[in-house]
Motif scaffolding. Structure first.
Motif, PDB file in Angstrom:
ATOM      1  N   ASP A  46     -49.475  -8.123  30.339  1.00  0.00           N
ATOM      2  CA  ASP A  46     -48.380  -7.587  31.150  1.00  0.00           C
ATOM      3  C   ASP A  46     -47.061  -8.141  30.648  1.00  0.00           C
ATOM      4  O   ASP A  46     -47.011  -9.103  29.878  1.00  0.00           O
ATOM      5  CB  ASP A  46     -48.590  -7.870  32.644  1.00  0.00           C
ATOM      6  CG  ASP A  46     -48.558  -9.341  32.932  1.00  0.00           C
ATOM      7  OD1 ASP A  46     -47.562 -10.002  32.527  1.00  0.00           O
ATOM      8  OD2 ASP A  46     -49.543  -9.884  33.505  1.00  0.00           O
ATOM      9  N   GLN A  47     -45.993  -7.551  31.100  1.00  0.00           N
ATOM     10  CA  GLN A  47     -44.662  -7.788  30.507  1.00  0.00           C
ATOM     11  C   GLN A  47     -44.242  -9.249  30.428  1.00  0.00           C
ATOM     12  O   GLN A  47     -43.825  -9.720  29.383  1.00  0.00           O
ATOM     13  CB  GLN A  47     -43.622  -7.009  31.298  1.00  0.00           C
ATOM     14  CG  GLN A  47     -43.215  -5.788  30.511  1.00  0.00           C
ATOM     15  CD  GLN A  47     -41.802  -5.376  30.844  1.00  0.00           C
ATOM     16  OE1 GLN A  47     -41.442  -5.378  32.040  1.00  0.00           O
ATOM     17  NE2 GLN A  47     -41.039  -5.023  29.826  1.00  0.00           N
ATOM     18  N   ILE A  48     -44.393  -9.979  31.550  1.00  0.00           N
ATOM     19  CA  ILE A  48     -43.942 -11.378  31.575  1.00  0.00           C
ATOM     20  C   ILE A  48     -44.769 -12.221  30.605  1.00  0.00           C
ATOM     21  O   ILE A  48     -44.240 -12.957  29.791  1.00  0.00           O
ATOM     22  CB  ILE A  48     -44.026 -11.963  33.009  1.00  0.00           C
ATOM     23  CG1 ILE A  48     -43.235 -11.060  33.954  1.00  0.00           C
ATOM     24  CG2 ILE A  48     -43.493 -13.400  33.040  1.00  0.00           C
ATOM     25  CD1 ILE A  48     -43.464 -11.307  35.412  1.00  0.00           C
ATOM     26  N   LYS A  49     -46.074 -12.063  30.707  1.00  0.00           N
ATOM     27  CA  LYS A  49     -46.978 -12.811  29.800  1.00  0.00           C
ATOM     28  C   LYS A  49     -46.700 -12.484  28.329  1.00  0.00           C
ATOM     29  O   LYS A  49     -46.728 -13.345  27.477  1.00  0.00           O
ATOM     30  CB  LYS A  49     -48.443 -12.445  30.146  1.00  0.00           C
ATOM     31  CG  LYS A  49     -49.022 -13.264  31.247  1.00  0.00           C
ATOM     32  CD  LYS A  49     -49.849 -14.397  30.660  1.00  0.00           C
ATOM     33  CE  LYS A  49     -50.367 -15.256  31.830  1.00  0.00           C
ATOM     34  NZ  LYS A  49     -51.012 -16.441  31.384  1.00  0.00           N
ATOM     35  N   LYS A  51     -44.033 -11.625  26.814  1.00  0.00           N
ATOM     36  CA  LYS A  51     -42.878 -12.305  26.233  1.00  0.00           C
ATOM     37  C   LYS A  51     -43.213 -13.773  25.928  1.00  0.00           C
ATOM     38  O   LYS A  51     -42.989 -14.261  24.827  1.00  0.00           O
ATOM     39  CB  LYS A  51     -41.694 -12.244  27.205  1.00  0.00           C
ATOM     40  CG  LYS A  51     -40.388 -12.549  26.518  1.00  0.00           C
ATOM     41  CD  LYS A  51     -39.214 -12.402  27.479  1.00  0.00           C
ATOM     42  CE  LYS A  51     -37.928 -12.937  26.841  1.00  0.00           C
ATOM     43  NZ  LYS A  51     -36.905 -13.149  27.854  1.00  0.00           N
ATOM     44  N   GLU A  52     -43.815 -14.423  26.916  1.00  0.00           N
ATOM     45  CA  GLU A  52     -44.150 -15.848  26.794  1.00  0.00           C
ATOM     46  C   GLU A  52     -45.124 -16.075  25.643  1.00  0.00           C
ATOM     47  O   GLU A  52     -44.873 -16.908  24.745  1.00  0.00           O
ATOM     48  CB  GLU A  52     -44.804 -16.293  28.118  1.00  0.00           C
ATOM     49  CG  GLU A  52     -44.949 -17.795  28.239  1.00  0.00           C
ATOM     50  CD  GLU A  52     -45.834 -18.123  29.447  1.00  0.00           C
ATOM     51  OE1 GLU A  52     -46.712 -18.982  29.292  1.00  0.00           O
ATOM     52  OE2 GLU A  52     -45.639 -17.484  30.525  1.00  0.00           O
ATOM     53  N   ILE A  53     -46.207 -15.289  25.623  1.00  0.00           N
ATOM     54  CA  ILE A  53     -47.229 -15.457  24.578  1.00  0.00           C
ATOM     55  C   ILE A  53     -46.651 -15.057  23.207  1.00  0.00           C
ATOM     56  O   ILE A  53     -46.938 -15.682  22.191  1.00  0.00           O
ATOM     57  CB  ILE A  53     -48.484 -14.599  24.889  1.00  0.00           C
ATOM     58  CG1 ILE A  53     -49.123 -14.986  26.234  1.00  0.00           C
ATOM     59  CG2 ILE A  53     -49.529 -14.716  23.767  1.00  0.00           C
ATOM     60  CD1 ILE A  53     -49.805 -16.345  26.261  1.00  0.00           C
ATOM     61  N   GLY A  54     -45.807 -14.032  23.251  1.00  0.00           N
ATOM     62  CA  GLY A  54     -45.155 -13.601  21.992  1.00  0.00           C
ATOM     63  C   GLY A  54     -44.381 -14.740  21.354  1.00  0.00           C
ATOM     64  O   GLY A  54     -44.515 -14.996  20.147  1.00  0.00           O
ATOM     65  N   MET A  55     -43.567 -15.417  22.165  1.00  0.00           N
ATOM     66  CA  MET A  55     -42.792 -16.528  21.621  1.00  0.00           C
ATOM     67  C   MET A  55     -43.686 -17.652  21.129  1.00  0.00           C
ATOM     68  O   MET A  55     -43.468 -18.236  20.060  1.00  0.00           O
ATOM     69  CB  MET A  55     -41.819 -17.063  22.676  1.00  0.00           C
ATOM     70  CG  MET A  55     -40.501 -16.278  22.643  1.00  0.00           C
ATOM     71  SD  MET A  55     -39.565 -16.388  24.184  1.00  0.00           S
ATOM     72  CE  MET A  55     -39.238 -18.138  24.270  1.00  0.00           C
ATOM     73  N   LEU A  56     -44.725 -17.935  21.887  1.00  0.00           N
ATOM     74  CA  LEU A  56     -45.673 -18.986  21.497  1.00  0.00           C
ATOM     75  C   LEU A  56     -46.333 -18.638  20.153  1.00  0.00           C
ATOM     76  O   LEU A  56     -46.426 -19.476  19.238  1.00  0.00           O
ATOM     77  CB  LEU A  56     -46.742 -19.143  22.598  1.00  0.00           C
ATOM     78  CG  LEU A  56     -47.779 -20.239  22.358  1.00  0.00           C
ATOM     79  CD1 LEU A  56     -47.133 -21.622  22.283  1.00  0.00           C
ATOM     80  CD2 LEU A  56     -48.831 -20.221  23.479  1.00  0.00           C
ATOM     81  N   ALA A  57     -46.735 -17.352  20.038  1.00  0.00           N
ATOM     82  CA  ALA A  57     -47.391 -16.905  18.811  1.00  0.00           C
ATOM     83  C   ALA A  57     -46.478 -17.098  17.601  1.00  0.00           C
ATOM     84  O   ALA A  57     -46.898 -17.554  16.537  1.00  0.00           O
ATOM     85  CB  ALA A  57     -47.805 -15.447  18.929  1.00  0.00           C
ATOM     86  N   ASN A  58     -45.170 -16.767  17.783  1.00  0.00           N
ATOM     87  CA  ASN A  58     -44.206 -16.980  16.707  1.00  0.00           C
ATOM     88  C   ASN A  58     -44.138 -18.433  16.281  1.00  0.00           C
ATOM     89  O   ASN A  58     -44.130 -18.752  15.095  1.00  0.00           O
ATOM     90  CB  ASN A  58     -42.813 -16.535  17.146  1.00  0.00           C
ATOM     91  CG  ASN A  58     -42.575 -15.090  16.719  1.00  0.00           C
ATOM     92  OD1 ASN A  58     -43.258 -14.581  15.826  1.00  0.00           O
ATOM     93  ND2 ASN A  58     -41.630 -14.419  17.385  1.00  0.00           N
ATOM     94  N   ASP A  59     -44.070 -19.327  17.298  1.00  0.00           N
ATOM     95  CA  ASP A  59     -44.037 -20.769  16.996  1.00  0.00           C
ATOM     96  C   ASP A  59     -45.262 -21.193  16.209  1.00  0.00           C
ATOM     97  O   ASP A  59     -45.164 -21.917  15.211  1.00  0.00           O
ATOM     98  CB  ASP A  59     -43.985 -21.589  18.310  1.00  0.00           C
ATOM     99  CG  ASP A  59     -42.588 -21.541  18.918  1.00  0.00           C
ATOM    100  OD1 ASP A  59     -41.667 -21.054  18.198  1.00  0.00           O
ATOM    101  OD2 ASP A  59     -42.418 -21.960  20.079  1.00  0.00           O
TER     102      ASP A  59
END
Ligand code: PHE
Length: 338
Positions: A46-49, A51-59
């Motif tokens: 879902d949208q909130i997750k 974004k959060e997981i997306g940023m984590l994945a980038n890191d």
């Protein structure tokens, strides 16, 4: 995702092998890599997750990439270090040590032998007037004795008094120069110089060295000459060697001699290398009165002796060198033996 990151880090940090690091890159970041697969799942969240997981994945992606790169650099570093490892305790490479050419060594040795009995080493011009080389030495123009010195002439205006210009055909040209320089005896000259003659075979080179001795004083006689020759032969060739003098002819000495030394091979018994036990050294004699006069010395008051021999010749006789051309060849396999 965090678990994946920790696991990946541990594995990557454990290796510095380039190939393994490539494999690990594929394992996590390749098209079908573990992280890539996780990233593909993100759109399903879902949208909130998302974004959060997306940023984590980038890191995580960046961390894995950077770690792989730095491990690669460390591997390269290590490779260079082992390759260019400097062991300061290792013995150095010895640069090959040169030494003086054999002819220079002989010139030094001959000089030292004569200096010990008071001879003074001098040098005079290599390009010389006819007067000093011939006419002043009692060889007038067109005298047949001149033919023995196959002379090189230098194209030059001839001097009104001293005549044509030549390359010194023998060191005897130093005799008159020395008499002029010293003025009044005693004279004890050693002249070692290059000489030039039109000749070339196994015992003659167009450029060679001679050493010339000249002694002038009151009461100098043949026994002084013989003593000096014996002294030189013993010092240069060895204690057991002897010399003899034979009658000969030179225009600038009277009487004139040819000097022989006992043979190196048979020690005087006679063999194939010599003439009945003797080897020819070179010329000598008592300085001719005409030469003394030409040098400004009164022959009634002073007498003298002179000798002139080839440096290469005595050198070849000392070591049994068969061919003079070896001395000028620059062949290191030959030269390094001395
Ligand atoms: N100059 C003579 C030569 O070249 C050698 C010599 C020197 C002879 C001195 C006598 C005296 O052959």
């Amino acid at each position: 995702m965090i678990r994946l990151k920790n696991q990946a880090m541990a594995i990557i940090l454990a290796t510095q092998d380039k190939k393994e690091l490539e494999v690990l890159w594929l394992k996590y970041l390749g098209k079908k890599g573990e992280l890539t697969s996780l990233i593909k799942e993100i759109p399903k969240l879902d949208q909130i997750k998302r974004k959060e997981i997306g940023m984590l994945a980038n890191d995580v992606k960046r961390a894995i990439e950077e770690t792989i790169d730095s491990q690669k650099l460390k591997a390269e570093d290590q490779r260079l270090k082992t390759k260019e490892f400097l062991d300061v305790t290792m013995p150095g490479k010895q640069p090959p040590l040169g030494h003086l050419h054999l002819i220079s060594q002989a010139i030094e040795e001959i000089t030292r032998i004569f200096e010990r009995i008071g001879f003074k080493k001098v040098t005079y011009p290599e390009v010389e007037w006819d007067w000093y080389a011939f006419t002043g030495l009692n060889m007038p123009q067109n005298h047949p004795a001149r033919d023995e010195w196959e002379t090189f002439f230098v194209e030059n205006l001839s001097h009104p008094k001293y005549g044509q210009t030549v390359l010194t055909p023998h060191t005897s040209s130093g005799q008159l120069r020395e008499m002029e320089r010293v003025g009044r005896p005693p004279i004890k000259m050693l002249n070692i110089a290059k000489c030039y003659r039109r000749q070339s075979d196994i015992s003659h080179a167009p450029m060679f060295y001679q050493f010339e001795g000249l002694v002038i004083d009151q009461g100098i006689n043949i026994t002084n000459l013989k003593g000096t020759l014996d002294y030189f032969a013993k010092e240069y060739f060895g204690r057991e060697r002897k010399t003899r003098i034979r009658p000969f002819h030179f225009q600038f000495t009277e009487p004139s001699f040819e000097v022989d030394v006992t043979c190196l091979v048979c020690a005087g018994k006679g063999c194939r290398a010599c003439k009945q036990g003797w080897m020819e050294l070179g010329g000598a004699g008592m300085v001719h009165s005409v030469v003394l006069k030409n040098g400004g010395i009164d022959p009634k008051k002073f007498t003298g002796f002179a000798f002139g021999w080839g440096v290469e010749r005595v050198l070849m006789m000392k070591y049994g060198i068969p061919d003079i051309r070896l001395l000028f060849s620059g062949n290191l396999r030959f030269l390094n033996q001395f």
